[in-house]
Design a protein around this motif. Structure first.
Motif, PDB file in Angstrom:
ATOM      1  N   HIS A 262       0.896  -1.118   0.064  1.00 45.11           N
ATOM      2  CA  HIS A 262       0.020   0.091   0.040  1.00 45.11           C
ATOM      3  C   HIS A 262       1.053   1.063   0.083  1.00 45.11           C
ATOM      4  N   PRO A 263       0.603   2.312  -0.666  1.00 42.84           N
ATOM      5  CA  PRO A 263       1.613   3.275  -1.034  1.00 42.84           C
ATOM      6  C   PRO A 263       1.173   4.443   0.358  1.00 42.84           C
ATOM      7  N   GLY A 264       0.266   4.145   1.163  1.00 42.94           N
ATOM      8  CA  GLY A 264       0.028   4.926   1.974  1.00 42.94           C
ATOM      9  C   GLY A 264      -0.599   6.209   1.377  1.00 42.94           C
ATOM     10  N   PRO A 265      -1.268   7.224   2.361  1.00 40.46           N
ATOM     11  CA  PRO A 265      -1.790   6.979   3.761  1.00 40.46           C
ATOM     12  C   PRO A 265      -2.876   6.071   3.546  1.00 40.46           C
ATOM     13  N   MET A 266      -3.037   5.059   4.616  1.00 36.22           N
ATOM     14  CA  MET A 266      -3.898   4.049   4.388  1.00 36.22           C
ATOM     15  C   MET A 266      -5.465   4.510   4.855  1.00 36.22           C
ATOM     16  N   ASN A 267      -6.381   3.861   4.394  1.00 31.73           N
ATOM     17  CA  ASN A 267      -7.894   4.086   4.915  1.00 31.73           C
ATOM     18  C   ASN A 267      -7.885   2.650   5.674  1.00 31.73           C
ATOM     19  N   VAL A 285       5.607  -0.830   5.854  1.00 38.56           N
ATOM     20  CA  VAL A 285       6.562  -0.193   6.815  1.00 38.56           C
ATOM     21  C   VAL A 285       7.797  -0.388   5.872  1.00 38.56           C
ATOM     22  N   ASP A 286       8.129  -1.509   5.501  1.00 40.23           N
ATOM     23  CA  ASP A 286       9.145  -1.599   4.492  1.00 40.23           C
ATOM     24  C   ASP A 286       9.420  -0.551   3.349  1.00 40.23           C
ATOM     25  N   GLN A 287       8.260  -0.328   2.823  1.00 33.00           N
ATOM     26  CA  GLN A 287       7.991   0.323   1.828  1.00 33.00           C
ATOM     27  C   GLN A 287       8.494   1.880   2.276  1.00 33.00           C
ATOM     28  N   VAL A 288       7.938   2.322   3.292  1.00 31.41           N
ATOM     29  CA  VAL A 288       8.574   3.737   4.032  1.00 31.41           C
ATOM     30  C   VAL A 288       9.869   3.694   4.236  1.00 31.41           C
ATOM     31  N   ARG A 289      10.451   2.538   4.671  1.00 39.21           N
ATOM     32  CA  ARG A 289      11.860   2.578   5.020  1.00 39.21           C
ATOM     33  C   ARG A 289      12.865   2.565   3.806  1.00 39.21           C
TER      34      ARG A 289
END
Lengths: 332, 188
Positions: A262-267, A285-289
């Motif tokens: 999910h690219p965020g921000p999540m609903n 979380v990995d994607q953000v990191r």
């Protein structure tokens, strides 16, 4: 790979080889990010300005963290507290920022094509951090990196991109990036949320998430943009969730080893159930990191490694043994 | 030969053409054994010693050196790998890309680090490596082992352990490989 001047679209990287180069470079920056002192002096003396005409937390912070870890200076500009409120045009704002001596400008804008316009006006490198419905190339790169990290590679993988594809710049960049590296992409959405014309897109489409789920390695959920509800593209969010949300029951249909992105921000509770977002299969979380390391790679390619200036040190050095020749001798 | 050498040695992007074999395969191995003994002698054993090879040319030499060190002293030794691309002083002047990921599987605080590279030339790579090491901790001492010292230093840097001193011209290129060491030049 030819020196990279701007990153406006995934296509600027020139296909699979260029994309792989960014991912390879990202490996090095992941290592940098894991150190006790996660900083290298690579872009010392360079300045990176962020020019955000749309709200954003993660992308903006991610670019700033990336610039700082490369020892670049950062300048930040947001519309809500700036001269744009006084009526300054995009062009004047861009030229003003450039005049302050920046080397790269990170642009986010609600109009498709705005970063391309900025790139045509300024001498600095421009990075597209999301323009309208068009593209968000660094998001696609961090998605690629995350998939490669979890699944080992993209070639032959099957990826379902689910949700509001029509309004999604992430989907556009992702489809280009995923297919460039040999993955198959299926778009899953109600007809109203698919682009009206998919000619030339190397994708398949489906309206049945349950049928697609068991066959995919990756399910990529797009944010359901609540603001689109006013356009009555879906009857209600609850109905959307019932047919296209990744509920706990649906997540059970996923193949072993499949991942949820999910690219965020999540609903939470709309496109993704709260419990599913926290499963080990979820890479959110990995994607953000990875996003920080990928953006370090992009900034480094633009400002550090991408230069095609003639090398000076060795190439132009005179041979110290050679005596100074008189003009007459040179002519002869 | 190392991709880096190929890119930074004029003419850029040329092909290396060997002229003279300056060290044979056996000479290379003899030099590594001698350097291993010197490392042990200098440091009174290997209690505090760590070995780090510079990516990519220094890594195979560092691995051979570590092999010899282990054989002589009968201890376990892990080899670190360091890429200095992000610390170079010519970033922005020419394309500088890392060749491989840095991997230092031990803490260097208080340890004696033996940096290993294949060819010592201007000293700029070593300068970058010293800065990079600083970001991993405070080594008690840093020593430098190189297979070939070809001169032409541009910085006050001096190797502690040398396989062979090889006088060269600036425009010549030294290629260290598994079968020995060649001296030659880059050709279009």
């Amino acid at each position: 790979m030819a020196p990279l001047r701007h990153l406006l679209s995934i296509e600027d990287l020139g296909g699979a080889a260029g994309i792989e180069e960014v991912l390879r470079l990202t490996d090095s920056f992941v290592e940098v990010s894991e150190r006790a002192i996660p900083r290298v002096p690579a872009l010392r003396g360079k300045t990176v300005a962020s020019l955000f005409y749309e709200d954003s937390t993660r992308t903006r912070l991610s670019f700033e963290a990336a610039a700082k870890r490369l020892s670049a200076d950062t300048m930040s500009f947001s519309v809500s507290s700036s001269s744009v409120k006084k009526g300054e045009s995009l062009r004047d704002t861009a030229l003003t920022i450039e005049a302050m001596g920046v080397d790269a400008i990170v642009v986010r804008h609600s109009s498709s094509g705005a970063p391309q316009r900025v790139a045509s006006w300024v001498g600095a490198s421009v990075v597209n951090a999301g323009d309208g419905w068009h593209e968000h190339p660094t998001q696609a790169l961090l998605d690629l990196y995350t998939i490669r990290q979890r699944l080992g590679g993209l070639d032959g993988r099957h990826i379902a991109v689910v949700g509001d594809v029509k309004h999604s710049r992430v989907a556009r960049s992702d489809v280009l990036a995923f297919t460039a590296l040999g993955a198959t992409v299926t778009l899953v959405a109600p007809g109203t949320l698919l682009p009206p014309d998919l000619t030339g897109w190397p994708v398949e489409t489906s309206h049945d998430l349950d049928a697609v789920l068991p066959n995919v390695d990756v399910v990529y959920l797009l944010r359901m943009q609540r603001e689109r509800m006013t356009e009555a593209l879906v009857p209600s969010l609850r109905e959307y969730t019932a047919r296209f949300g990744l509920t706990v029951r649906r997540a059970g249909r996923l193949a072993d080893g499949a991942i949820v992105m999910h690219p965020g921000p999540m609903n939470r509770g709309v496109e993704i159930a709260p419990e599913v977002a926290d499963l080990p299969a979820s890479t959110i979380v990995d994607q953000v990191r990875n996003g920080v390391a990928v953006r370090m790679a992009v900034l480094y390619l633009l400002l550090g490694a991408g230069t095609d200036r003639v090398p000076t040190t060795d190439a132009l050095a005179l041979d110290p043994e050679e005596p100074l020749r008189r003009p007459a001798e040179v002519d002869a | 030969m190392a991709e880096r050498e190929r890119r930074i040695a004029p003419p850029y992007g040329g092909v290396f053409s060997a002229r003279t074999r300056v060290l044979e395969r056996e000479d290379l191995h003899r030099a590594i054994w001698r350097m291993a003994h010197e490392v042990i002698e200098r440091n009174h054993g290997l209690d505090r010693v760590e070995v780090i090879g510079l990516q990519t040319g220094g890594v195979p030499i560092a691995e051979r050196l570590a092999e010899a060190l282990q054989a002589i002293e009968g201890v376990e030794l892990e080899v670190g790998r360091l890429d200095v691309a992000f610390y170079r002083d010519d970033i922005g002047l020419r394309p500088v890309l890392p060749e491989a990921v840095t991997h230092i599987p031990f803490d260097i605080d208080g340890r004696i680090v033996v940096l290993v590279d294949d060819v010592l030339f201007t000293g700029r790579t070593i300068r970058a490596a010293l800065n990079a090491l600083n970001d991993y901790g405070r080594a008690r001492a840093v020593q430098l082992a190189v297979m070939i010292d070809r001169g032409h230093r541009e910085l006050p840097i001096r190797p502690d352990f040398v396989g062979k001193n090889l006088p060269t011209r600036r425009d010549e290129v030294v290629d260290v490989h598994a079968d020995g060491v060649d001296l030659g030049e880059m050709r279009r």
